[in-house]
Design an enzyme around this catalytic site. Structure first.
Site, PDB file in Angstrom:
ATOM      1  N   ASP A 143      42.697  41.623  39.722  1.00  0.00           N
ATOM      2  CA  ASP A 143      41.559  41.864  39.534  1.00  0.00           C
ATOM      3  C   ASP A 143      40.430  41.800  38.543  1.00  0.00           C
ATOM      4  OD1 ASP A 143      39.086  40.847  41.287  1.00  0.00           O
ATOM      5  OD2 ASP A 143      39.030  42.914  41.142  1.00  0.00           O
ATOM      6  N   GLU A 185      42.245  38.406  35.615  1.00  0.00           N
ATOM      7  CA  GLU A 185      40.446  38.020  35.415  1.00  0.00           C
ATOM      8  C   GLU A 185      40.531  38.575  34.637  1.00  0.00           C
ATOM      9  OE1 GLU A 185      37.023  37.309  38.672  1.00  0.00           O
ATOM     10  OE2 GLU A 185      39.216  39.473  38.803  1.00  0.00           O
TER      11      GLU A 185
END
Length: 576
Positions: free
Chosen positions: A244, A281
């Protein structure tokens, strides 16, 4: 007796392990600075620092009583894995499917999710990408507020439930990717600051002080996070991790944390004889993320590409607010550039950021970018959590799907997208701290008040109805028009698998023609043309060569020499 150990450099006098209510002293480890260790009976346990309150183990493998409760050991060797013959598969050429365990089914468990794996097999995807499954307060949440990065959320089914899900997926030939969060911990149940310098004021992130990756004490913090990542891949047989928001991993050391992590994952892949991979990400638009370590990169396998999403979203919806502004000026040109260059912002001016952004992406590496029409972020971070299907007709959804699933990128779908799910996917929480719950509620309302939303129109994240609205309706795929769109997704994925030109990752081999005013676009993929008509009337879309066959179409399509006639909101894959 069992051996207990904990890194607690902030303890000044003593550390005890409390097992089933009884304290047992630990001793400083002579060979490891800041570590304490000793023997105590088996049982639920917690650590007390300098006589303070009992706290869960930072490396807790299980939190049966929630994030603030005592920890419990897990014997990973006791699980009986099936003899599936699964040896993994590499990421290039695959199609991913992102899902949230808590809303994929009404029961919201690993067991219930496993009952729908046949649907995913029939769809044709290769990997299931699970949103975070670490423990967080309450029962319901997105998972990005997890606080125990070695453990599994108990309401989902705990460690055993996750292993059974992975085992079931592997039996059906599906790999499993897990979303993990290294850039912050949740605001509730985070006990790490009491133990040691897990965070640093040297850097700040949207969540406050940064995770300590480069300040004093960061060696142990890095080992803590890397150990967690390797545990998912080793103990749970996960095939890959999605990391993330890596742009929020502040690290000024010569060897970046991501480089160190990718090196360790590659070593584990060799040791286990399985292909393992990392997907980032990243908002940086930097090819360094996926460049090889020997060439100065971080060595990750792939990264999410929001640029393709933003371009497609503008082309399909006409929205132009916020970060969509740059893409909305000439949306079909934005789609064309992204499909042929990888990044839209590759050193260009970004009005949303107020500066130039990104650098060119290497053309041979299209598979290193994940392409998608919808994700949890792009749906759930809207005020109402509305999917594209709430505003677009099936034909336009089919156009978007075709552009993603025949792209040079690694495609990813979001759960329910394949049938145009009518259910929203909203932002929901279940914070047990009343003050935090109210702060989240009011913060959400303030955020959207800036965009002229009335407070009462924004769903309350803490309201049980919010999560209930977000649960997929599994009767929809059997009904029109959902069933027709589902068939189209199955057709596209099968074409991508059977016709290599439609999955060729070479960006330099992709050519796109389009007419911004007439609203048509054609992607040239070897002997195939993916023609879409986003206009309001039938159009003769030029193919650049005589069409031989309409291989597949959603909506009326007929060949007319070197053009294909498409109805409004129609798409065709044509062989020339």
């Amino acid at each position: 007796m069992n051996q207990y150990e904990v890194w607690a450099p902030f303890a000044t006098d003593r550390v005890d392990v409390r097992v089933d209510g009884t304290d047992h002293p630990l001793a400083p480890d002579a060979d490891r600075d800041g570590w304490w260790s000793g023997e105590a009976p088996d049982g639920d346990y917690a650590f007390r620092l300098d006589g303070g309150p009992p706290r869960p183990d930072p490396r807790s493998p299980r939190q049966p009583h929630g994030p603030d409760g005592p920890s419990r050991r897990v014997d990973h060797a006791a699980f009986h894995w099936s003899r599936t013959g699964w040896r993994g598969r590499p990421l290039p050429g695959a199609v991913l499917y992102e899902l949230h365990i808590g809303t994929f089914t009404a029961r919201g468990t690993f067991e219930a999710a496993a009952e729908h794996l046949d649907h995913l097999v029939g769809l044709g995807v290769d990997f299931v990408e699970l949103m975070p499954v670490c423990p967080f307060p309450g029962r319901h949440g997105w998972g990005y507020d997890g606080v125990a990065p070695w453990a599994v959320h108990e309401p989902y089914g705990g460690p055993e439930g996750l292993k059974r899900f992975v085992d079931a997926a592997h039996r059906k030939g599906l790999g499993v990717v897990l979303d993990v969060v290294h850039n912050h911990l949740g605001p509730s149940g985070n006990h790490l600051p009491a133990y040691g310098p897990y965070f640093t004021e040297r850097h700040h992130t949207p969540w406050g002080a940064a995770v300590n990756l480069d300040a004093p004490g960061s060696d142990e913090v890095r080992r803590y996070l890397i150990g967690s990542a390797l545990a998912w891949l080793r103990d749970y047989r996960i095939d890959g991790l999605r990391l993330d928001a890596v742009h929020a991993l502040a690290d000024d050391r010569a060897v970046h944390f991501l480089e160190e992590l990718s090196h360790e994952v590659d070593r584990l892949a060799v040791a286990t004889n399985r292909p393992l991979f990392l997907i980032a990400e990243s908002d940086l638009n930097s090819p360094r993320t996926t460049a090889a370590r020997e060439h100065g990169g971080h060595g990750l396998t792939a990264q999410w590409s929001d640029d393709l999403h933003h371009a497609l979203h503008c082309a399909l919806t006409g929205e132009s607010q916020g970060y969509y502004g740059d893409f909305a000026r000439r949306p079909l040109a934005a789609v064309a550039k992204t499909l042929t260059r990888g990044y839209f912002h590759d050193g260009t001016w970004s009005s949303f950021r107020g500066r130039h952004h990104g650098r060119p992406f290497p053309p041979e590496g299209g598979h290193r970018l994940l392409g998608y029409l919808q994700t949890h972020d792009q749906i759930g971070n809207r005020a109402l959590g509305d999917r594209l299907s709430s505003a677009l007709p099936p034909g336009r959804l089919a156009c978007g799907a075709a552009l993603v699933l025949t792209s040079p990128f690694t495609p990813m779908l979001f759960m329910g997208e394949e049938w145009g799910a009518a259910t929203p996917w909203q932002y929901f929480t279940d914070h047990t701290d009343p003050q935090l719950a109210e702060a989240v509620r009011q913060g959400r309302r303030r955020e959207f008040a800036e965009h002229d939303w009335a407070a009462e129109a924004v769903p309350d994240p803490q309201e049980p109805a919010t999560v209930l609205r977000s649960v997929l309706d599994w009767t929809e795929p059997r009904r029109a028009p959902h069933s027709e769109l589902l068939d189209w997704y199955r057709t596209l994925i099968a074409l991508r698998r059977d016709r290599p030109e439609l999955s060729d990752p070479d960006l330099g081999a992709v050519r796109v023609t389009h007419d911004e005013a007439a609203r048509w676009l054609v992607v040239h993929r070897g002997p195939y043309r993916i023609a879409v008509n986003l206009g309001t009337a039938e159009a003769a879309v030029p193919l650049g060569a005589a069409g031989r066959e309409v291989v597949a179409a959603f909506g009326p399509a007929r060949l007319d020499g070197s053009a294909v006639r498409l109805a409004a909101d129609s798409v065709a894959v044509v062989a020339v």
